[in-house]
Scaffold this motif. Structure first.
Motif, PDB file in Angstrom:
ATOM      1  N   THR A  19       0.832  -1.201   0.000  1.00  0.00           N
ATOM      2  CA  THR A  19       0.000   0.000   0.000  1.00  0.00           C
ATOM      3  C   THR A  19       0.866   1.251   0.000  1.00  0.00           C
ATOM      4  OG1 THR A  19      -1.765  -1.170   1.168  1.00  0.00           O
ATOM      5  CG2 THR A  19      -1.822   1.239   1.245  1.00  0.00           C
ATOM      6  N   ALA A  20       1.925   1.254   0.826  1.00  0.00           N
ATOM      7  CA  ALA A  20       2.838   2.403   0.898  1.00  0.00           C
ATOM      8  C   ALA A  20       3.554   2.601  -0.435  1.00  0.00           C
ATOM      9  CB  ALA A  20       3.845   2.208   2.029  1.00  0.00           C
ATOM     10  N   LEU A  21       3.976   1.529  -1.066  1.00  0.00           N
ATOM     11  CA  LEU A  21       4.643   1.619  -2.364  1.00  0.00           C
ATOM     12  C   LEU A  21       3.711   2.208  -3.413  1.00  0.00           C
ATOM     13  CD1 LEU A  21       6.911   0.892  -4.444  1.00  0.00           C
ATOM     14  CD2 LEU A  21       5.784  -1.318  -4.684  1.00  0.00           C
ATOM     15  N   ALA A  22       2.477   1.697  -3.467  1.00  0.00           N
ATOM     16  CA  ALA A  22       1.503   2.201  -4.449  1.00  0.00           C
ATOM     17  C   ALA A  22       1.205   3.675  -4.196  1.00  0.00           C
ATOM     18  CB  ALA A  22       0.223   1.370  -4.364  1.00  0.00           C
ATOM     19  N   TYR A  23       1.095   4.055  -2.943  1.00  0.00           N
ATOM     20  CA  TYR A  23       0.807   5.443  -2.577  1.00  0.00           C
ATOM     21  C   TYR A  23       1.925   6.362  -3.067  1.00  0.00           C
ATOM     22  CZ  TYR A  23      -0.287   9.502   0.356  1.00  0.00           C
ATOM     23  OH  TYR A  23      -0.575  10.775   0.802  1.00  0.00           O
ATOM     24  N   GLU A  24       3.158   6.026  -2.729  1.00  0.00           N
ATOM     25  CA  GLU A  24       4.288   6.901  -3.071  1.00  0.00           C
ATOM     26  C   GLU A  24       4.551   6.936  -4.568  1.00  0.00           C
ATOM     27  OE1 GLU A  24       5.664   9.002  -1.116  1.00  0.00           O
ATOM     28  OE2 GLU A  24       4.809   8.290   0.765  1.00  0.00           O
ATOM     29  N   ARG A  25       4.467   5.786  -5.218  1.00  0.00           N
ATOM     30  CA  ARG A  25       4.807   5.713  -6.641  1.00  0.00           C
ATOM     31  C   ARG A  25       3.707   6.248  -7.542  1.00  0.00           C
ATOM     32  NH1 ARG A  25       4.695   0.033  -9.389  1.00  0.00           N
ATOM     33  NH2 ARG A  25       2.524   0.723  -9.575  1.00  0.00           N
ATOM     34  N   ASP A  26       2.435   5.954  -7.196  1.00  0.00           N
ATOM     35  CA  ASP A  26       1.329   6.257  -8.110  1.00  0.00           C
ATOM     36  C   ASP A  26       0.435   7.392  -7.621  1.00  0.00           C
ATOM     37  OD1 ASP A  26       2.295   4.164  -9.640  1.00  0.00           O
ATOM     38  OD2 ASP A  26       0.809   2.726  -8.934  1.00  0.00           O
ATOM     39  N   LEU A  27      -0.064   7.294  -6.391  1.00  0.00           N
ATOM     40  CA  LEU A  27      -1.055   8.261  -5.930  1.00  0.00           C
ATOM     41  C   LEU A  27      -0.460   9.645  -5.692  1.00  0.00           C
ATOM     42  CD1 LEU A  27      -2.710   5.664  -5.658  1.00  0.00           C
ATOM     43  CD2 LEU A  27      -3.594   6.541  -3.506  1.00  0.00           C
ATOM     44  N   ARG A  28       0.680   9.709  -5.012  1.00  0.00           N
ATOM     45  CA  ARG A  28       1.242  11.028  -4.680  1.00  0.00           C
ATOM     46  C   ARG A  28       1.479  11.897  -5.920  1.00  0.00           C
ATOM     47  NH1 ARG A  28       3.364  13.200  -0.225  1.00  0.00           N
ATOM     48  NH2 ARG A  28       3.727  11.243   0.873  1.00  0.00           N
ATOM     49  N   PRO A  29       2.073  11.380  -7.005  1.00  0.00           N
ATOM     50  CA  PRO A  29       2.240  12.242  -8.176  1.00  0.00           C
ATOM     51  C   PRO A  29       0.957  12.519  -8.952  1.00  0.00           C
ATOM     52  CG  PRO A  29       3.540  10.204  -8.417  1.00  0.00           C
ATOM     53  CD  PRO A  29       2.778  10.099  -7.138  1.00  0.00           C
ATOM     54  N   ALA A  30      -0.071  11.674  -8.773  1.00  0.00           N
ATOM     55  CA  ALA A  30      -1.266  11.778  -9.618  1.00  0.00           C
ATOM     56  C   ALA A  30      -2.357  12.675  -9.041  1.00  0.00           C
ATOM     57  CB  ALA A  30      -1.841  10.383  -9.875  1.00  0.00           C
ATOM     58  N   PHE A  31      -2.361  12.911  -7.725  1.00  0.00           N
ATOM     59  CA  PHE A  31      -3.474  13.630  -7.097  1.00  0.00           C
ATOM     60  C   PHE A  31      -2.996  14.912  -6.433  1.00  0.00           C
ATOM     61  CE2 PHE A  31      -5.014   9.320  -7.432  1.00  0.00           C
ATOM     62  CZ  PHE A  31      -6.331   9.488  -7.825  1.00  0.00           C
TER      63      PHE A  31
END
Length: 198
Positions: free
Chosen positions: A11-23
């Motif tokens: 979950t932390a990996l997905a958050y940092e890699r995908d969500l943080r730059p996208a939202f």
């Protein structure tokens, strides 16, 4: 590709890699809040895997039994425009067959990128989501409301369950300050603020 619940590290990996730059900040919960909600049992971090690689995410914020809000739908940057988003929604239907999933999609008329917001609505329509008859205003962001359900639902039921999800997590003061469900166009915009502002 297979939709599976992610563990804390994934979950932390997905958050940092995908969500943080996208939202943008007004739409992105801090990772600590997501992790706390997972521990509290009111959050399901579904991820689309190809082998052990995460291809995308569709995180659910749970309400009463049978109800959830699609908190984030995101595809890894190098996997976009290849059907991963549609695959996630199709697999989410199978993984959560008894759940009505509410979906917030930024309203094009107030979005910084009008065309992108319009494309998102088109994506959801192509993938079988229904359009609700109301909009919302959450932390200063105007959303069109959609939902994933086998059956059509009355707006008053959708509004009630939509409100419950936020009211169950926020204090009354925070809810009254930052959330309008349904949105009142005559009331003017709510202040934009990060999700965790007290």
């Amino acid at each position: 590709m297979e939709l599976r619940l992610a563990g804390p590290e994934q979950t932390a990996l997905a958050y940092e890699r995908d969500l943080r730059p996208a939202f943008p900040p007004a739409e992105l919960k801090p990772l600590a809040n997501i992790q706390a909600m997972c521990r509290d049992g009111c959050y399901r971090p579904w991820c689309l895997f190809q082998g052990e690689e995460i291809v995308g995410e569709c995180f659910l914020w749970l309400g009463r039994p049978g109800w959830a809000l699609l908190d984030y739908l995101c595809v890894a940057q190098d996997r976009r425009n290849a059907g991963a988003g549609a695959a996630m929604l199709a697999q989410l239907r199978r993984a959560e067959p008894e759940t009505v999933v509410l979906v917030e999609s930024e309203a094009p008329e107030h979005a910084p990128d009008h065309q992108l917001a319009q494309r998102r609505l088109g994506f959801y329509a192509r993938n079988g989501l229904r359009t609700a008859g109301y909009d919302t205003d959450v932390f200063g962001v105007h959303y069109k409301m959609l939902y994933l359900s086998a059956e059509s639902m009355p707006d008053e039921v959708l509004i009630r369950e939509n409100r419950f999800i936020y009211q169950n997590r926020f204090s009354k003061e925070k809810y009254d300050r930052f959330v309008r469900i349904p949105r009142d166009p005559a009331a003017g915009p709510l202040p934009q603020a990060p999700w965790n502002e007290d």
